[in-house]
Design an enzyme around this catalytic site. Structure first.
Site, PDB file in Angstrom:
ATOM      1  CE1 TYR A 142      -2.053   3.359   2.423  1.00  0.00           C
ATOM      2  CE2 TYR A 142      -3.701   2.474   0.664  1.00  0.00           C
ATOM      3  CZ  TYR A 142      -3.527   3.517   1.815  1.00  0.00           C
ATOM      4  OH  TYR A 142      -4.369   4.733   1.759  1.00  0.00           O
ATOM      5  CG  ASP A 237       5.930   3.538   0.584  1.00  0.00           C
ATOM      6  OD1 ASP A 237       4.717   3.385   0.244  1.00  0.00           O
ATOM      7  OD2 ASP A 237       6.319   4.365   1.342  1.00  0.00           O
ATOM      8  CE  LYS A 265       2.500   5.319   7.829  1.00  0.00           C
ATOM      9  NZ  LYS A 265       1.135   5.546   8.205  1.00  0.00           N
TER      10      LYS A 265
HETATM   11  P1  KE4 Z   1      -0.503   8.680   4.214  1.00  0.00           P
HETATM   12  O1  KE4 Z   1      -0.795   9.239   3.008  1.00  0.00           O
HETATM   13  O2  KE4 Z   1      -1.744   8.139   5.087  1.00  0.00           O
HETATM   14  O3  KE4 Z   1       0.049   9.639   5.053  1.00  0.00           O
HETATM   15  O4  KE4 Z   1       0.451   7.593   3.812  1.00  0.00           O
HETATM   16  C1  KE4 Z   1       0.317   6.746   2.995  1.00  0.00           C
HETATM   17  C2  KE4 Z   1       1.111   5.509   3.068  1.00  0.00           C
HETATM   18  C3  KE4 Z   1       1.991   5.411   2.145  1.00  0.00           C
HETATM   19  N1  KE4 Z   1       2.928   4.170   2.222  1.00  0.00           N
HETATM   20  C4  KE4 Z   1       2.987   3.458   3.114  1.00  0.00           C
HETATM   21  C5  KE4 Z   1       3.996   2.057   3.321  1.00  0.00           C
HETATM   22  C6  KE4 Z   1       2.048   3.387   4.173  1.00  0.00           C
HETATM   23  O5  KE4 Z   1       1.785   2.687   5.069  1.00  0.00           O
HETATM   24  C7  KE4 Z   1       0.998   4.454   4.146  1.00  0.00           C
HETATM   25  C8  KE4 Z   1      -0.075   4.815   5.344  1.00  0.00           C
HETATM   26  N2  KE4 Z   1      -0.372   3.672   6.085  1.00  0.00           N
HETATM   27  C9  KE4 Z   1      -1.531   3.551   6.546  1.00  0.00           C
HETATM   28  C10 KE4 Z   1      -1.563   2.296   7.553  1.00  0.00           C
HETATM   29  N3  KE4 Z   1      -1.218   1.012   7.011  1.00  0.00           N
HETATM   30  C11 KE4 Z   1      -2.272   4.634   6.915  1.00  0.00           C
HETATM   31  C12 KE4 Z   1      -3.287   4.370   7.860  1.00  0.00           C
HETATM   32  C13 KE4 Z   1      -4.590   4.916   7.193  1.00  0.00           C
HETATM   33  O6  KE4 Z   1      -4.814   4.728   6.089  1.00  0.00           O
HETATM   34  O7  KE4 Z   1      -5.492   5.554   8.205  1.00  0.00           O
END
Ligand code: KE4
Length: 425
Positions: A142, A237, A265
């Site tokens: 993801y 990523d 994060k």
């Molecule tokens: P954000 O756009 O949510 O800040 O980051 C996206 C993203 C990109 N790459 C990786 C490896 C990620 O894990 C994420 C976001 N992680 C999720 C939790 N698995 C965010 C939680 C959510 O979607 O509310």
């Protein structure tokens, strides 16, 4: 649970699903999400006046624990000078210098406001730099809700059972090739077929949005070599693993250097921050220097930068990694011991402060094996733990996070509660 129920009822009238991010809705574990009023250290304090030991850590950012005094102080000092200037500010330079110093692949970096923006910008940059269109991603990884990457995605998409989102034109998805993770032969074949059309390979080097999966020996090295051979941009990523598994992320642990890295994060210290960076030769294609446009009103926001700088400096000054590793091993061994006693096949992949549970006879090495694992057990454990004051991610396709504030009581409570929950299955 009255306050949370009331809040959720109100929220569902005016916010889709009552949440601002799908995975928070408890859809895959059932039940009503609690609302949090305050967070401190390893604990969340809910609207129903419950204290919960938190293993979500706001999905990764709070590696030092919630409401860390040093980070709070940094935000407060920055606040005295205002919240946003819309011009370059000193904090941005301080942040960029830290990222360049800490992340092996990063020679230049651009700040954004989320992990999604980071991966979206990195993909666009790779396409602009190579003048190619196709990209490779891996099933279960993801990378945020980027149109071209919401194809067989993990995290909330997989949790809701629709890893391919609606609303994405087939023409977009057609440029995205999805391969199984940990299958070097499949990657080699894709390069044989599409090599000179491939702008980028984007990968979570340790996929952590499908549970937690580790690369087989030689896999990432093979990926690196194939990208080099074909002039394809390798994007790690590390939004989740960056500064989490080591100060320099997976690329520090493995010595494998991508061409670009997406970050997020932890670098926001709890405020909205993302970043993408890498080889100067590639980064110089980004506007205003180069032809690849990328922008953001609040990118480099002084408050968020101050929070992130404090979070990174705390990592450098206090080196929490050995302690986090020992907490991770403690929990892993307790979970495996409980499952052994119960006669249940359990895998607990763990690295530093990240772990997950797969009820599977064999180690999980890819998306198919993850989704084939027994997820009903997780649902039971989730609710038993929540009842006893321990909050796990509300999905078997997420990773649990440990923070420095989990020491002593919090970790021991979690071990007891999770051990009991497994034995009661
Ligand atoms: P954000 O756009 O949510 O800040 O980051 C996206 C993203 C990109 N790459 C990786 C490896 C990620 O894990 C994420 C976001 N992680 C999720 C939790 N698995 C965010 C939680 C959510 O979607 O509310």
């Amino acid at each position: 649970m009255n306050q949370s129920n009331d809040l959720f009822e109100r929220a569902q009238k005016i916010i889709p699903g009552g949440v601002n991010s799908p995975v928070r809705a408890f859809r895959s574990v059932g039940g009503t999400p609690f609302f949090t009023k305050r967070a401190e250290g390893a604990a969340l304090y809910t609207a129903d006046d419950r204290a919960l030991v938190d293993f979500v850590c706001t999905w990764g950012p709070s590696i030092h624990g919630h409401n860390d005094p040093t980070i709070k102080q940094a935000i407060s000092e920055a606040l005295d000078s205002g919240t946003s200037f819309g011009t370059p500010n000193p904090y941005e330079v301080d942040m960029a210098e830290r990222i360049v110093a800490m992340v092996p692949s990063v020679e230049k970096v651009r700040m954004v406001n989320s992990g999604t923006e980071a991966t979206m910008s990195a993909i666009r940059l790779a396409r602009g730099y190579t003048k190619r269109n196709k990209i490779i991603k891996f099933a279960g990884c993801y990378h945020g809700h980027v149109d071209s990457l919401l194809v067989q995605a993990g995290s909330g998409a997989l949790t809701l059972g629709n890893p391919d989102s609606a609303g994405i034109p087939p023409s977009f998805a057609a440029e995205t090739i999805v391969l199984p993770y940990n299958d070097l032969e499949a990657l080699d074949q894709a390069f044989n077929e599409y090599g000179e059309e491939l702008a980028a390979v984007i990968v979570e080097p340790y996929p952590a949005n499908v549970g937690l999966i580790f690369p087989k020996d030689g896999y990432l090295e093979g990926m690196r070599n194939l990208c080099t051979q074909h002039g394809t941009v390798l994007i790690f990523d590390e939004v989740m693993t960056g500064f989490r598994v080591a100060a320099g992320g997976v690329q520090e642990k493995t010595g494998i250097t991508p061409d670009l890295t997406a970050l997020g994060k932890i670098i926001g210290g709890g405020l909205p921050v993302g970043a993408f960076g890498g080889k100067a030769e590639i980064m110089d294609f980004i506007a205003p220097l180069g032809p690849v446009y990328q922008a953001g009103t609040l990118s480099g926001n002084p408050l968020a930068m101050a929070a992130g700088i404090a979070a990174l400096d705390k990592l450098t000054n206090e080196n929490p990694y050995p302690q986090l590793q020992s907490f991770g091993e403690q929990i892993r061994d307790v979970l495996l011991g409980a499952a052994k006693e119960k006669g249940l096949p359990l895998q607990v992949p763990q690295t530093g402060s990240m772990f997950c549970m797969y009820f599977s006879d064999t180690p999980v090495t890819n998306y198919d094996e993850a989704v084939a694992s027994e997820t009903a057990h997780f649902k039971s454990i989730f609710h038993q733990a929540l009842e006893k004051g321990v909050y796990l991610p509300p999905s078997p396709f997420e990773t649990c996070f440990i923070c420095s504030a989990h020491e002593g009581k919090a970790i021991n409570l979690a071990c007891d509660v999770l051990s009991e929950a497994i034995k009661s299955l």
